[in-house]
Design an enzyme around this catalytic site. Structure first.
Site, PDB file in Angstrom:
ATOM      1  N   HIS A 311       0.955  -0.628  -0.227  1.00  0.00           N
ATOM      2  CA  HIS A 311       0.149   0.117   0.441  1.00  0.00           C
ATOM      3  C   HIS A 311       0.991   1.334   0.316  1.00  0.00           C
ATOM      4  CE1 HIS A 311      -3.029   2.430   1.591  1.00  0.00           C
ATOM      5  NE2 HIS A 311      -4.117   2.043   0.846  1.00  0.00           N
ATOM      6  N   ASP A 369      -7.746  -4.408  -0.562  1.00  0.00           N
ATOM      7  CA  ASP A 369      -8.117  -4.891  -1.602  1.00  0.00           C
ATOM      8  C   ASP A 369      -7.989  -6.260  -1.860  1.00  0.00           C
ATOM      9  OD1 ASP A 369      -8.971  -2.281  -2.170  1.00  0.00           O
ATOM     10  OD2 ASP A 369      -6.530  -1.996  -2.761  1.00  0.00           O
TER      11      ASP A 369
END
Length: 435
Positions: A311, A369
């Site tokens: 991320h 995600d």
């Protein structure tokens, strides 16, 4: 003091060419890194700063969401995301983000009532959907329809009226699931389902999405809770691309519906809100566990991208991913999905990322995600709807950030500077004289 911030010292900058030095204030927030106040830098030195992607620039002050990417911390109004996901529900979290405090029982009941009774959309709005192709991406539909809300709700577009701002915020939070469900129904050639005031927020969305008029639809409470948890985890995430877009549009004085439509457009990008959709496409592309070694090899050689890992902010395990991993197993067990090949692929990739030096040294941990895509697939959502669900959740963060910006006395019309690298001044030459 500087507004809500404390000046804790100064940083001295020296121009090596002129030898001139200036002192810039250092400001501390309530938590997190201190910032250097450079608002007078250009006036005092004639220089701007250069920071592509705003990686080291605080463009605003905010009291809504705090992230410590190195430690894997995410807090809404001071509350750790893990506690909210476990004990709270989405509308309570929405109230928290909007108002700064958790509601008491009476305030919560009133807020739920207000949101619930704003879920219907103007009947004429349904005609907008018929102007789209049946195979239009839901995010394309939502961009258009949400932007069009300003043509139907003139009584909540005055940004200088606190009451109208509140009504617009409630309408956006309430109507976004309805609009997303209508986009799904339109694509599938099914009749639109009206919202049901007897259902909770996530339950209502599931009903509007999957119910049909010819038979009763019963919402699975485990599925509804998992979806509600996904909404909580995606409600806000500090100054990300779409939130910055909403603030940018709002700084011009644009109406709230236009600002949120701009946020939806930004969220649609695969590097932002479209990442969970890309996770499923990646798993489909791999196809089988036997193909994982070759895929990992291509990732390490920079010939392929591994979505769902790492991320931009978190350099540790994404705290939202820890919550969703448990939800993922709960949903699959509830729906009787035991030998799902997609899940098998996902778990194998997770195991590799947590044990392979390539991923460990680069801190490429599974992110939110990774698990949300698997959960949404198990529930029955097509991948094209994944980002639309993200938009439903993030709407509350957008409107909270938008309201905060409008109330901030330091807020300005956003106008980033640039490092110009084009041609120097030159003069027009008639076409017949050009070589």
């Amino acid at each position: 003091m500087d507004g809500n911030n404390m000046v804790t010292g100064t940083v001295t900058l020296t121009d090596n060419e002129t030898g001139k030095s200036i002192d810039l204030p250092v400001i501390a927030g309530s938590i997190g890194p201190r910032v250097i106040d450079i608002r007078k830098l250009y006036a005092q030195t004639g220089h701007f700063t250069y920071d592509p992607g705003f990686m080291a620039t605080a463009a605003c002050r905010s009291g809504i969401t705090y992230i410590d990417g190195d430690e894997g911390i995410l807090m809404y109004r001071g509350y750790p995301i893990q506690e909210l996901a476990e004990h709270s529900d989405f509308l309570e979290v929405a109230y928290l983000l909007l108002n700064g405090e958790l509601p008491n029982a009476k305030e919560k009941a009133q807020f739920i009532y207000d949101i619930t009774h704003h879920t219907m959309v103007h009947e004429q709005l349904s005609s907008f959907f018929h102007g789209f192709r049946r195979d239009a991406h839901p995010m394309a539909v939502m961009c258009g329809v949400v932007g069009a809300l300003s043509a139907f709700y003139h009584d909540s577009t005055d940004i200088h009226d606190p009451y109208q701002r509140m009504v617009a915020s409630y309408r956006l939070i309430a109507k976004m699931p309805t609009i997303a469900a209508m986009a799904y129904k339109y694509t599938h050639g099914q009749p639109f389902m009206y919202p049901q005031n007897s259902l909770g927020y996530a339950e209502n969305f599931l009903h509007m999405t999957f119910a049909v008029p010819c038979e009763e639809y019963k919402v699975n409470p485990v599925v509804a809770r998992a979806l509600d948890r996904i909404f909580i985890l995606h409600a806000d995430h500090e100054q990300n691309a779409s939130t910055a877009t909403v603030r940018n549009a709002g700084s011009s004085g644009a109406n709230p519906f236009a600002c949120i439509a701009a946020g939806i457009a930004s969220l649609w990008g695969p590097a932002h809100g479209g990442a969970n959709e890309q996770v499923l496409k990646m798993l489909d592309r791999i196809g089988d566990k036997k193909n994982i070694p070759e895929f990992i090899k291509e990732v390490k050689n920079k010939n392929d991208i591994e979505y769902g890992f790492g991320h931009r902010v978190y350099k540790n395990y994404d705290p939202r991913a820890r919550v969703l991993r448990d939800s993922c197993h709960e949903v699959l067990a509830e729906l009787g999905i035991k030998d799902d090949p997609t899940l098998d692929l996902a778990m194998e990739l997770e195991k590799i990322s947590l044990n392979d030096d390539y991923f460990i040294t680069r801190k490429l941990y599974p992110n939110v995600d990774f698990y949300s895509g698997i959960i949404l697939k198990a529930i029955g959502f097509p991948t094209s709807m994944f980002t639309a669900l993200f938009a439903i959740a993030r709407t509350v963060g957008w409107v909270a950030q938008w309201q905060e910006m409008l109330e901030d006395t330091d807020a300005k019309l956003m106008r980033p500077r640039q490092l110009f690298v084009g041609a120097d001044e030159r003069h027009y030459v008639p076409v017949e004289k050009r070589v």
